[in-house]
Enzyme design. Sequence first.
Site, PDB file in Angstrom:
ATOM      1  N   ASP A  83      -9.489   5.013  10.168  1.00 52.26           N
ATOM      2  CA  ASP A  83      -9.669   5.149   8.713  1.00 52.26           C
ATOM      3  C   ASP A  83      -9.312   6.547   8.214  1.00 52.26           C
ATOM      4  OD1 ASP A  83     -10.708   2.545   8.363  1.00 52.26           O
ATOM      5  OD2 ASP A  83     -12.683   3.222   9.004  1.00 52.26           O
ATOM      6  N   ARG A 107      -1.604   8.004  -4.026  1.00 52.71           N
ATOM      7  CA  ARG A 107      -2.491   7.005  -3.431  1.00 52.71           C
ATOM      8  C   ARG A 107      -3.824   7.631  -3.017  1.00 52.71           C
ATOM      9  NH1 ARG A 107       0.139   4.372   1.708  1.00 52.71           N
ATOM     10  NH2 ARG A 107      -0.933   6.056   2.790  1.00 52.71           N
ATOM     11  N   ASP A 108      -4.847   6.803  -2.985  1.00 47.12           N
ATOM     12  CA  ASP A 108      -6.172   7.229  -2.520  1.00 47.12           C
ATOM     13  C   ASP A 108      -6.686   8.383  -3.382  1.00 47.12           C
ATOM     14  OD1 ASP A 108      -8.278   6.739  -0.835  1.00 47.12           O
ATOM     15  OD2 ASP A 108      -7.518   7.878   0.858  1.00 47.12           O
ATOM     16  N   ASP A 133      -8.162  -0.121  -3.000  1.00 52.12           N
ATOM     17  CA  ASP A 133      -8.883   0.957  -3.702  1.00 52.12           C
ATOM     18  C   ASP A 133      -8.338   1.318  -5.092  1.00 52.12           C
ATOM     19  OD1 ASP A 133     -10.390   1.092  -1.425  1.00 52.12           O
ATOM     20  OD2 ASP A 133      -9.610   3.021  -0.748  1.00 52.12           O
ATOM     21  N   SER A 172      -6.223   8.798   3.156  1.00 53.20           N
ATOM     22  CA  SER A 172      -5.056   7.919   3.112  1.00 53.20           C
ATOM     23  C   SER A 172      -4.061   8.320   2.039  1.00 53.20           C
ATOM     24  CB  SER A 172      -5.499   6.466   2.902  1.00 53.20           C
ATOM     25  OG  SER A 172      -6.046   5.958   4.102  1.00 53.20           O
ATOM     26  N   TYR A 223       0.840  -1.213   0.000  1.00 55.10           N
ATOM     27  CA  TYR A 223       0.000   0.000   0.000  1.00 55.10           C
ATOM     28  C   TYR A 223       0.868   1.253   0.000  1.00 55.10           C
ATOM     29  CZ  TYR A 223      -4.125   2.810   1.375  1.00 55.10           C
ATOM     30  OH  TYR A 223      -5.165   3.702   1.426  1.00 55.10           O
TER      31      TYR A 223
HETATM   32  C1  BGC Z   1      -4.189   3.908   6.368  1.00 57.87           C
HETATM   33  C2  BGC Z   1      -2.867   3.226   6.526  1.00 57.87           C
HETATM   34  C3  BGC Z   1      -2.980   2.093   7.543  1.00 57.87           C
HETATM   35  C4  BGC Z   1      -4.108   1.167   7.149  1.00 57.87           C
HETATM   36  C5  BGC Z   1      -4.326   0.086   8.180  1.00 57.87           C
HETATM   37  C6  BGC Z   1      -5.252   2.893   6.017  1.00 57.87           C
HETATM   38  O1  BGC Z   1      -6.493   3.525   6.014  1.00 57.87           O
HETATM   39  O2  BGC Z   1      -4.101   4.876   5.367  1.00 57.87           O
HETATM   40  O3  BGC Z   1      -1.928   4.156   6.970  1.00 57.87           O
HETATM   41  O4  BGC Z   1      -1.782   1.385   7.608  1.00 57.87           O
HETATM   42  O5  BGC Z   1      -5.299   1.882   7.002  1.00 57.87           O
HETATM   43  O6  BGC Z   1      -4.786   0.584   9.377  1.00 57.87           O
END
Ligand code: BGC
Length: 453
Positions: free
Chosen positions: A408, A183-184, A230, A190, A178
Amino acid sequence: MKTAALYAFVALLPTFANAQAQTWQQCGGIGWSGPTTCVSGTTCTKLNDYYSQCIPGASSAPATTPPATTPPPTSVPTSVPPTSPTTGTGSTPTASPNNPWTGYQVYLSPFYAQEVTAAAAQISDKTLAAKAASVAKIPTFTWFDTINKTADLGTYLADAQSIQKSTGQKQLVQIVVYDLPDRDCAAKASNGEFSIANNGQANYFNYIDQLVAQIKQFPDVRVVAVIEPDSLANLVTNLNLQKCSNAQQTYLACVNYALKQLSAVGVYSYMDAGHAGWLGWPANLSPAAQLFAKVYKDAGSSPFIKGLATNVANYNALQAASPDPITQGNSNYDEIHYINALGPLLQQQGFPATFIVDQGRSGQQNLRQQWGDWCNIKGAGFGTRPTTNTGSSLIDSIVWVKPGGECDGTSNSSSPRFDSTCSLSDADQPAPEAGTWFQEYFTTLVSKANPPL
Ligand code: BGC
């Protein structure tokens, strides 16, 4: 938020230069500024240029690795760091046609266990605290959401290998890849560390190389990866957004690189496929199947690319007792309907995909105002425990991908990563930055767990 997440992590590790590193902790490597000696009974062992670790047992080799001074490469792509000559086979791994979990025990992330144990210690109600503490024994995935964390994978794999050796029980480590640039792209909460405009693709390739360099050292430990939550789903439905359309080619190139490199070292991959309320809408199914099948084929149709992960960090039931009213208009109102609809379309496109489904926070249903709400949904409870007893030949495993208790997204509107979804009336507030610990949320997940803890 990234910084906050990193602080949270670092706080659990020895941070003083004079302290000795504990068993399995880092003790050297490029960019490492922590302790370079290990507690007694362990030896600081170089795994690669970026990572030395305190491994149990004495050694005739020098017990320290000199601290390196160069920062880790985050902007310049490098070749894969050299691997230890005594580990790694160099031979091409062969994929098992079976369910990757069969015959394996899932390795428990020590990081999540520490988060949970620390959280449980803060709960005054003894019964609830005991239930909370028991969550440390339920396997989640470990998210590699920044390049700095990639070295930790070596720690976990070494630990898993040692458990495997001492118990004879084969270990499987679950990871989330990830760190895409931009990203996102359809949300803010995120947003990541790399940007396309600033060398993002090369940085991402380097990030994958770092993961692969760790995995190569431990060919006996099985690794299963969820690829980029995503990202591909955004390419199916959100190309009307400038940030997503701008990211399209880069996302595809990066996911292609990740799949190929991870397959080459024997990692079983599941690409993230959103959830029933996203790609499960009838109009989205066929475009989704086409995209996933194309990505699979472009990555060489490796048998290590097992299939798709659904409901990651979401709240849908695998099998809802009855449709939540917010799902009205979509006959695929839960994950099993979605999977049963998508699976055959993938087959037709030449991708014999199987699925894994996140049920970590799906214990309670009918909580949301709208199906698209995804941020810290109020009243959520831990859900079905991870199991290969899934009731469907299309589903390899029910899993917990999102580590329950990690946030989140922030509800603080002045944060650069504030997404208004996180201040909707069905979002629990005040919420800290994405990925950081959200104690109140965790406590609710525990008390509302279904089945109960
Ligand atoms: C966050 C990450 C995190 C993951 C697991 C995602 O929404 O952006 O930083 O590692 O959730 O908690």
